[in-house]
Design a protein around this motif. Structure first.
Motif, PDB file in Angstrom:
ATOM      1  N   PHE A 127       0.823  -1.220   0.000  1.00  0.00           N
ATOM      2  CA  PHE A 127       0.000   0.000   0.000  1.00  0.00           C
ATOM      3  C   PHE A 127       0.855   1.268   0.000  1.00  0.00           C
ATOM      4  O   PHE A 127       2.012   1.257   0.391  1.00  0.00           O
ATOM      5  N   GLN A 128       0.187   2.339  -0.424  1.00  0.00           N
ATOM      6  CA  GLN A 128       0.797   3.670  -0.370  1.00  0.00           C
ATOM      7  C   GLN A 128      -0.209   4.640   0.213  1.00  0.00           C
ATOM      8  O   GLN A 128      -1.421   4.422   0.103  1.00  0.00           O
ATOM      9  N   VAL A 129       0.312   5.716   0.791  1.00  0.00           N
ATOM     10  CA  VAL A 129      -0.555   6.784   1.289  1.00  0.00           C
ATOM     11  C   VAL A 129      -0.455   7.989   0.360  1.00  0.00           C
ATOM     12  O   VAL A 129       0.633   8.375  -0.057  1.00  0.00           O
ATOM     13  N   VAL A 130      -1.617   8.537   0.052  1.00  0.00           N
ATOM     14  CA  VAL A 130      -1.694   9.820  -0.642  1.00  0.00           C
ATOM     15  C   VAL A 130      -2.254  10.792   0.386  1.00  0.00           C
ATOM     16  O   VAL A 130      -3.207  10.453   1.100  1.00  0.00           O
ATOM     17  N   ALA A 131      -1.654  11.981   0.505  1.00  0.00           N
ATOM     18  CA  ALA A 131      -2.053  12.863   1.607  1.00  0.00           C
ATOM     19  C   ALA A 131      -2.061  14.323   1.180  1.00  0.00           C
ATOM     20  O   ALA A 131      -1.421  14.711   0.201  1.00  0.00           O
ATOM     21  N   ALA A 132      -2.809  15.109   1.934  1.00  0.00           N
ATOM     22  CA  ALA A 132      -2.801  16.565   1.755  1.00  0.00           C
ATOM     23  C   ALA A 132      -2.968  17.210   3.122  1.00  0.00           C
ATOM     24  O   ALA A 132      -3.830  16.809   3.897  1.00  0.00           O
ATOM     25  N   PHE A 133      -2.121  18.183   3.421  1.00  0.00           N
ATOM     26  CA  PHE A 133      -2.213  18.908   4.693  1.00  0.00           C
ATOM     27  C   PHE A 133      -2.989  20.201   4.459  1.00  0.00           C
ATOM     28  O   PHE A 133      -2.584  21.032   3.638  1.00  0.00           O
ATOM     29  N   GLU A 134      -4.094  20.327   5.192  1.00  0.00           N
ATOM     30  CA  GLU A 134      -4.937  21.521   5.086  1.00  0.00           C
ATOM     31  C   GLU A 134      -4.583  22.424   6.273  1.00  0.00           C
ATOM     32  O   GLU A 134      -4.590  21.964   7.409  1.00  0.00           O
ATOM     33  N   GLY A 247      -1.161   2.817  -7.523  1.00  0.00           N
ATOM     34  CA  GLY A 247      -1.845   4.098  -7.346  1.00  0.00           C
ATOM     35  C   GLY A 247      -3.361   4.000  -7.426  1.00  0.00           C
ATOM     36  O   GLY A 247      -4.053   5.019  -7.435  1.00  0.00           O
ATOM     37  N   GLN A 248      -3.901   2.766  -7.461  1.00  0.00           N
ATOM     38  CA  GLN A 248      -5.364   2.619  -7.506  1.00  0.00           C
ATOM     39  C   GLN A 248      -5.941   2.683  -6.092  1.00  0.00           C
ATOM     40  O   GLN A 248      -5.402   2.044  -5.176  1.00  0.00           O
ATOM     41  N   PRO A 249      -7.029   3.448  -5.884  1.00  0.00           N
ATOM     42  CA  PRO A 249      -7.588   3.576  -4.537  1.00  0.00           C
ATOM     43  C   PRO A 249      -8.077   2.242  -3.986  1.00  0.00           C
ATOM     44  O   PRO A 249      -8.672   1.451  -4.717  1.00  0.00           O
ATOM     45  N   VAL A 250      -7.813   2.008  -2.691  1.00  0.00           N
ATOM     46  CA  VAL A 250      -8.273   0.768  -2.056  1.00  0.00           C
ATOM     47  C   VAL A 250      -9.096   1.075  -0.801  1.00  0.00           C
ATOM     48  O   VAL A 250      -9.398   0.179  -0.030  1.00  0.00           O
ATOM     49  N   GLY A 251      -9.466   2.328  -0.621  1.00  0.00           N
ATOM     50  CA  GLY A 251     -10.118   2.722   0.636  1.00  0.00           C
ATOM     51  C   GLY A 251     -11.630   2.681   0.611  1.00  0.00           C
ATOM     52  O   GLY A 251     -12.268   2.843   1.646  1.00  0.00           O
ATOM     53  N   PHE A 252     -12.225   2.437  -0.561  1.00  0.00           N
ATOM     54  CA  PHE A 252     -13.675   2.606  -0.714  1.00  0.00           C
ATOM     55  C   PHE A 252     -14.378   1.266  -0.817  1.00  0.00           C
ATOM     56  O   PHE A 252     -13.938   0.370  -1.548  1.00  0.00           O
ATOM     57  N   ASP A 253     -15.485   1.131  -0.067  1.00  0.00           N
ATOM     58  CA  ASP A 253     -16.338  -0.050  -0.217  1.00  0.00           C
ATOM     59  C   ASP A 253     -17.768   0.388   0.109  1.00  0.00           C
ATOM     60  O   ASP A 253     -18.119   0.601   1.270  1.00  0.00           O
ATOM     61  N   ALA A 254     -18.575   0.533  -0.943  1.00  0.00           N
ATOM     62  CA  ALA A 254     -19.920   1.097  -0.792  1.00  0.00           C
ATOM     63  C   ALA A 254     -20.780   0.302   0.181  1.00  0.00           C
ATOM     64  O   ALA A 254     -21.744   0.834   0.742  1.00  0.00           O
ATOM     65  N   GLU A 255     -20.430  -0.969   0.408  1.00  0.00           N
ATOM     66  CA  GLU A 255     -21.287  -1.838   1.242  1.00  0.00           C
ATOM     67  C   GLU A 255     -20.981  -1.742   2.730  1.00  0.00           C
ATOM     68  O   GLU A 255     -21.716  -2.262   3.547  1.00  0.00           O
ATOM     69  N   ARG A 256     -19.861  -1.132   3.081  1.00  0.00           N
ATOM     70  CA  ARG A 256     -19.444  -1.177   4.487  1.00  0.00           C
ATOM     71  C   ARG A 256     -19.770   0.127   5.208  1.00  0.00           C
ATOM     72  O   ARG A 256     -19.942   1.165   4.566  1.00  0.00           O
ATOM     73  N   PRO A 257     -19.830   0.095   6.554  1.00  0.00           N
ATOM     74  CA  PRO A 257     -20.140   1.324   7.313  1.00  0.00           C
ATOM     75  C   PRO A 257     -19.152   2.449   6.973  1.00  0.00           C
ATOM     76  O   PRO A 257     -17.947   2.211   6.922  1.00  0.00           O
ATOM     77  N   GLY A 258     -19.703   3.617   6.709  1.00  0.00           N
ATOM     78  CA  GLY A 258     -18.856   4.765   6.349  1.00  0.00           C
ATOM     79  C   GLY A 258     -18.238   4.632   4.964  1.00  0.00           C
ATOM     80  O   GLY A 258     -17.436   5.473   4.574  1.00  0.00           O
ATOM     81  N   ARG A 259     -18.590   3.562   4.256  1.00  0.00           N
ATOM     82  CA  ARG A 259     -18.046   3.252   2.921  1.00  0.00           C
ATOM     83  C   ARG A 259     -16.515   3.110   2.942  1.00  0.00           C
ATOM     84  O   ARG A 259     -15.830   3.375   1.960  1.00  0.00           O
ATOM     85  N   ILE A 260     -16.018   2.707   4.117  1.00  0.00           N
ATOM     86  CA  ILE A 260     -14.578   2.514   4.291  1.00  0.00           C
ATOM     87  C   ILE A 260     -14.277   1.038   4.078  1.00  0.00           C
ATOM     88  O   ILE A 260     -14.888   0.175   4.718  1.00  0.00           O
ATOM     89  N   SER A 261     -13.341   0.757   3.200  1.00  0.00           N
ATOM     90  CA  SER A 261     -13.019  -0.645   2.902  1.00  0.00           C
ATOM     91  C   SER A 261     -12.435  -1.333   4.133  1.00  0.00           C
ATOM     92  O   SER A 261     -12.008  -0.676   5.089  1.00  0.00           O
ATOM     93  N   GLU A 262     -12.385  -2.644   4.042  1.00  0.00           N
ATOM     94  CA  GLU A 262     -11.858  -3.423   5.165  1.00  0.00           C
ATOM     95  C   GLU A 262     -10.417  -2.993   5.472  1.00  0.00           C
ATOM     96  O   GLU A 262     -10.052  -2.780   6.645  1.00  0.00           O
ATOM     97  N   VAL A 263      -9.621  -2.781   4.445  1.00  0.00           N
ATOM     98  CA  VAL A 263      -8.214  -2.448   4.671  1.00  0.00           C
ATOM     99  C   VAL A 263      -8.075  -1.036   5.267  1.00  0.00           C
ATOM    100  O   VAL A 263      -7.288  -0.806   6.203  1.00  0.00           O
ATOM    101  N   ALA A 264      -8.862  -0.098   4.761  1.00  0.00           N
ATOM    102  CA  ALA A 264      -8.802   1.266   5.307  1.00  0.00           C
ATOM    103  C   ALA A 264      -9.350   1.289   6.737  1.00  0.00           C
ATOM    104  O   ALA A 264      -8.922   2.106   7.556  1.00  0.00           O
ATOM    105  N   GLY A 265     -10.273   0.388   7.048  1.00  0.00           N
ATOM    106  CA  GLY A 265     -10.808   0.274   8.415  1.00  0.00           C
ATOM    107  C   GLY A 265      -9.733  -0.224   9.376  1.00  0.00           C
ATOM    108  O   GLY A 265      -9.609   0.275  10.500  1.00  0.00           O
TER     109      GLY A 265
END
Ligand code: GLU
Ligand code: MG
Length: 444
Positions: A127-134, A247-265
């Motif tokens: 995995f890789q992290v993509v980030a932005a500091f606001e 570089g493909q996103p792995v954080g999204f899963d429409a079926e899970r709470p908050g739409r956060i994938s298992e790995v991002a959870g």
């Protein structure tokens, strides 16, 4: 001495080699820009005890190095930045550096090296992290005030906004937005996400360039977590998403709470578990705890929330407007962060905590969708929501108590860090809240 306006600036530019230290201050040395090629490969000298310099300059005397040793600030050729056109000033040229030994070996206490190693270890898991500091900041002192978020607020600061955005664009940070925030003479500036190391480098550029533009326009910009005893704080929110190595996103899963994938959870669970100790690195100064109080939309609890601004780790919204793809947008933001933190150390620690969650297979934390400060103790306990440290001393104690987090660092680094923080506390002991805020605003 000649008047400033009589001095011919062009052709006499300098380039600085800089590191952003544990106290979040960017320091270094400069050479003539014309000589850059001679310096790029070898960098310039640096001193180990500099790691224990407080934000206010006196060095923590109990640091492990004292007067001994020599290091180099080695410029990263990919981390140079320039702002060529600054009103009435020379061009700003700088390179962000890794701190290395005189033989070029990475130095254990270098914040950028700490982040590089966290990135490497996350990549080993695929995995890789993509980030932005606001960033939020305030203009200090007297000056026109305007309603929060208003067009008036944008205009009374003019030309700060457009000059800043152009300068950040020049410097390669891909600026995205500039707007008046909720606080008195408070603004927010955001940039596009980037790979983790570049994102932390961008945070440094944003702070330095903003302060420089404000200075040249006759005011002082401060990113201090609090610039006054009353009012809101200045936060730094780091937006984090996970991708695979392509570089493909792995954080999204429409079926899970908050739409956060298992790995991002799992990654989020590592962060939530280690949050109290992380605070010692991400909200590291005495003044940080004047910001991290309940009901201020900052962060006060070990709380994971979907679109909840009292959550320390907040899932941000997505939109399909304009053809947007939620899978590419979905990410969370870590809010227990401020500009007294070193961005490299902070993001490295967040990634390391995420790795712990991945490796321990932690389940995603429960989502809390209301301000946890309004829950009863029993309700918070049932959700596993704990109060974050309420002082620097508590945060450092949480770091000592968390063997996992302190285990990421060498004994030398921990001793130096403790020494620096102890000196910082001594330098601000006994100040009133207003004087404390003024002191930190003078350096951040
Ligand atoms: N000023 C708030 C902070 O200290 C953040 C407000 C917001 O943008 O949600 O983090
Ligand atoms: Mg904001």
């Amino acid at each position: 001495m000649a008047n400033a306006q009589d001095i011919e600036i062009s052709g006499s530019e300098l380039v600085s080699f800089v590191t952003t230290d544990w106290a979040g201050i960017t320091r270094g040395r400069a050479v003539p820009y014309a000589d850059l090629d001679r310096w790029l490969g070898k960098g310039c000298g640096w001193v180990p005890a500099n790691a224990a310099i407080t934000a206010f300059d006196p060095i923590g005397p109990d640091n492990p190095w004292g007067s001994s040793g020599d290091l180099r600030l080695l410029p990263d050729p990919d981390a140079g930045f320039s702002v060529a056109e600054l009103p009435g000033a020379s061009a700003l040229h700088a390179y962000q550096c890794d701190i290395v030994g005189t033989d070029g070996a990475p130095w254990d206490c270098c914040p950028r090296t700490f982040l590089r190693r966290a990135i490497r270890d996350l990549e080993a898991l695929g995995f890789q992290v993509v980030a932005a500091f606001e960033h939020e900041f305030q203009l200090l002192g007297e000056g026109p005030v305007a309603p929060a978020f208003s067009l008036q607020g944008q205009r009374v600061a003019d030309p700060l906004g457009p000059v800043l955005v152009r300068a950040l664009d020049d410097a390669g940070t891909e600026p995205e937005m500039f707007f008046p925030e909720y606080g008195r003479r408070q603004f927010e500036v955001t940039c596009r996400p980037a790979a983790a190391l570049a994102a932390a480098d961008r945070a440094v550029v944003i702070r330095e360039v903003t302060r420089e533009i404000a200075r040249l326009l006759g005011s002082r910009a401060s990113f201090s977590p609090r610039t006054a005893a009353e009012g809101v704080g200045n936060g730094v929110h780091v937006h984090v998403s996970l991708t695979d190595l392509a570089g493909q996103p792995v954080g999204f899963d429409a079926e899970r709470p908050g739409r956060i994938s298992e790995v991002a959870g799992r990654f989020a669970a590592g962060i939530i578990r280690h949050l109290p100790a992380l605070c010692a690195l991400t909200a590291p100064s005495v003044i940080s705890y004047a910001r991290l109080v309940p009901h201020h939309w900052s962060a006060a609890w070990t709380c994971f929330g979907d679109r909840n601004r009292e959550a320390t780790l907040r899932i941000c919204p997505t939109t399909t407007l304009g053809g947007g793809d939620p899978a590419r947008q979905l990410h969370y933001e870590y809010r227990a962060l401020d500009a007294s933190a070193c961005p490299h150390l902070a993001l490295g620690a967040i990634i390391r905590a995420g790795i712990e969650g991945l490796e321990a297979n932690l389940p995603a934390p429960p989502l809390v969708d209301i301000d946890p400060g309004f829950l009863s103790d029993g309700e918070r306990e049932a959700l596993g929501v704990r109060r974050l440290p309420s002082s620097q001393t508590e945060a450092l104690a949480a770091l000592e108590a968390d063997a996992v987090v302190s285990g990421w660092f060498s004994e030398e680094m921990l001793a130096g860090y403790r020494a620096m923080r102890a000196k910082e506390r001594e330098l601000v002991a006994g100040l009133s809240p207003a004087d404390l805020a003024a002191k930190y605003a003078s350096v951040y």
